[in-house]
Design a protein around this motif. Structure first.
Motif, PDB file in Angstrom:
ATOM      1  N   LYS A  29      13.803  13.176  -1.342  1.00 44.07           N
ATOM      2  CA  LYS A  29      13.673  13.077  -2.796  1.00 44.07           C
ATOM      3  C   LYS A  29      13.124  11.727  -3.226  1.00 44.07           C
ATOM      4  N   ARG A  30      13.433  10.673  -2.470  1.00 46.31           N
ATOM      5  CA  ARG A  30      12.980   9.315  -2.798  1.00 46.31           C
ATOM      6  C   ARG A  30      12.452   8.651  -1.540  1.00 46.31           C
ATOM      7  N   LEU A  31      11.586   7.682  -1.740  1.00 49.51           N
ATOM      8  CA  LEU A  31      11.019   6.928  -0.631  1.00 49.51           C
ATOM      9  C   LEU A  31      11.281   5.454  -0.876  1.00 49.51           C
ATOM     10  N   ARG A  32      11.892   4.801   0.091  1.00 49.65           N
ATOM     11  CA  ARG A  32      12.176   3.372  -0.011  1.00 49.65           C
ATOM     12  C   ARG A  32      11.369   2.650   1.056  1.00 49.65           C
ATOM     13  N   VAL A  33      10.559   1.703   0.638  1.00 49.39           N
ATOM     14  CA  VAL A  33       9.661   1.013   1.553  1.00 49.39           C
ATOM     15  C   VAL A  33      10.199  -0.381   1.825  1.00 49.39           C
ATOM     16  N   GLN A  34      10.264  -0.748   3.107  1.00 50.06           N
ATOM     17  CA  GLN A  34      10.678  -2.086   3.522  1.00 50.06           C
ATOM     18  C   GLN A  34       9.496  -2.781   4.178  1.00 50.06           C
ATOM     19  N   GLY A  35       9.456  -4.095   4.027  1.00 41.64           N
ATOM     20  CA  GLY A  35       8.450  -4.883   4.710  1.00 41.64           C
ATOM     21  C   GLY A  35       8.857  -5.109   6.142  1.00 41.64           C
ATOM     22  N   PRO A  36       8.060  -5.861   6.867  1.00 44.89           N
ATOM     23  CA  PRO A  36       8.416  -6.122   8.272  1.00 44.89           C
ATOM     24  C   PRO A  36       9.673  -6.981   8.359  1.00 44.89           C
TER      25      PRO A  36
ATOM     26  N   GLN B 235       0.830  -1.204   0.000  1.00 41.76           N
ATOM     27  CA  GLN B 235       0.000   0.000   0.000  1.00 41.76           C
ATOM     28  C   GLN B 235       0.868   1.259   0.000  1.00 41.76           C
ATOM     29  N   LEU B 236       1.949   1.246   0.762  1.00 43.10           N
ATOM     30  CA  LEU B 236       2.842   2.408   0.794  1.00 43.10           C
ATOM     31  C   LEU B 236       3.532   2.618  -0.545  1.00 43.10           C
ATOM     32  N   LYS B 237       3.855   1.545  -1.223  1.00 43.61           N
ATOM     33  CA  LYS B 237       4.464   1.686  -2.551  1.00 43.61           C
ATOM     34  C   LYS B 237       3.477   2.301  -3.536  1.00 43.61           C
ATOM     35  N   LEU B 238       2.190   1.962  -3.382  1.00 46.77           N
ATOM     36  CA  LEU B 238       1.180   2.559  -4.250  1.00 46.77           C
ATOM     37  C   LEU B 238       0.944   4.032  -3.910  1.00 46.77           C
ATOM     38  N   LEU B 239       1.072   4.388  -2.644  1.00 44.10           N
ATOM     39  CA  LEU B 239       0.861   5.768  -2.192  1.00 44.10           C
ATOM     40  C   LEU B 239       2.135   6.601  -2.203  1.00 44.10           C
ATOM     41  N   GLN B 240       3.183   6.089  -2.794  1.00 45.34           N
ATOM     42  CA  GLN B 240       4.496   6.721  -2.706  1.00 45.34           C
ATOM     43  C   GLN B 240       4.495   8.171  -3.197  1.00 45.34           C
ATOM     44  N   ARG B 241       3.888   8.435  -4.327  1.00 47.05           N
ATOM     45  CA  ARG B 241       3.885   9.815  -4.861  1.00 47.05           C
ATOM     46  C   ARG B 241       3.133  10.770  -3.950  1.00 47.05           C
TER      47      ARG B 241
END
Length: 160
Positions: free
Chosen positions: A131-138, A109-115
């Motif tokens: 400038k960038r967002l990197r999402v990690q899982g648990p 969900q966070l990857k989809l909401l990244q922008r």
């Protein structure tokens, strides 16, 4: 024409008054005594602590690091309460914010909401901080307990 003549005459009088002024007791390099700032605003007046801290931070080049700290300090305000409940900022390095999600579903969900998240963070903190967002899982549990362990798949490898 008369105005220009009056200005010139006034300038001559001011220059003559400065030249006729007697030297001070402390010598030619003595500084003038500081006076009270009066009713107007002046730099010598007491300043709010926040304004002084902001000025010191900008003078010493700490503004970028403080803006990065603002991302961590006001995370819930920047991204919203629901997202903040399931996502935690971990690190901010070179404009890349690493966020850890509470589950794999929230990571997706966070990857989809990244922008949208990036635009909200930029609006709250500043354009050049994140400038960038990197999402990690648990974080997955580690099956390596103790100083000695057997390599392999862990407890799933029971039937040879």
């Amino acid at each position: 024409m008369a105005l220009a003549e009056a200005r010139a005459a006034n300038k001559v009088k001011r220059d003559a008054a400065k030249a006729a002024q007697a030297p001070r007791a402390g010598g030619a390099n003595a500084q003038r005594r500081r006076r009270w700032s009066g009713p107007g605003v002046d730099n010598r007046d007491p300043q709010p602590l926040g304004a002084l801290a902001a000025r010191i931070a900008s003078d010493r080049g700490w503004s970028d690091k403080l803006s990065g700290g603002t991302v961590f300090g006001s995370w819930a305000k920047l991204v919203g309460a629901e997202v903040a409940e399931h996502a935690t900022p971990i690190a901010l390095k070179d404009g890349e914010l690493t966020v850890q999600a509470s589950s794999t579903a929230w990571a997706t969900q966070l990857k989809l909401l990244q922008r949208q998240l990036l635009s909200q963070i930029r609006a709250g903190v500043g354009k050049d901080v994140v400038k960038r967002l990197r999402v990690q899982g648990p974080a997955a549990p580690s099956w390596r307990y103790g100083p000695r362990h057997v390599s392999g798949r862990g407890p799933r490898d029971t039937y040879g």
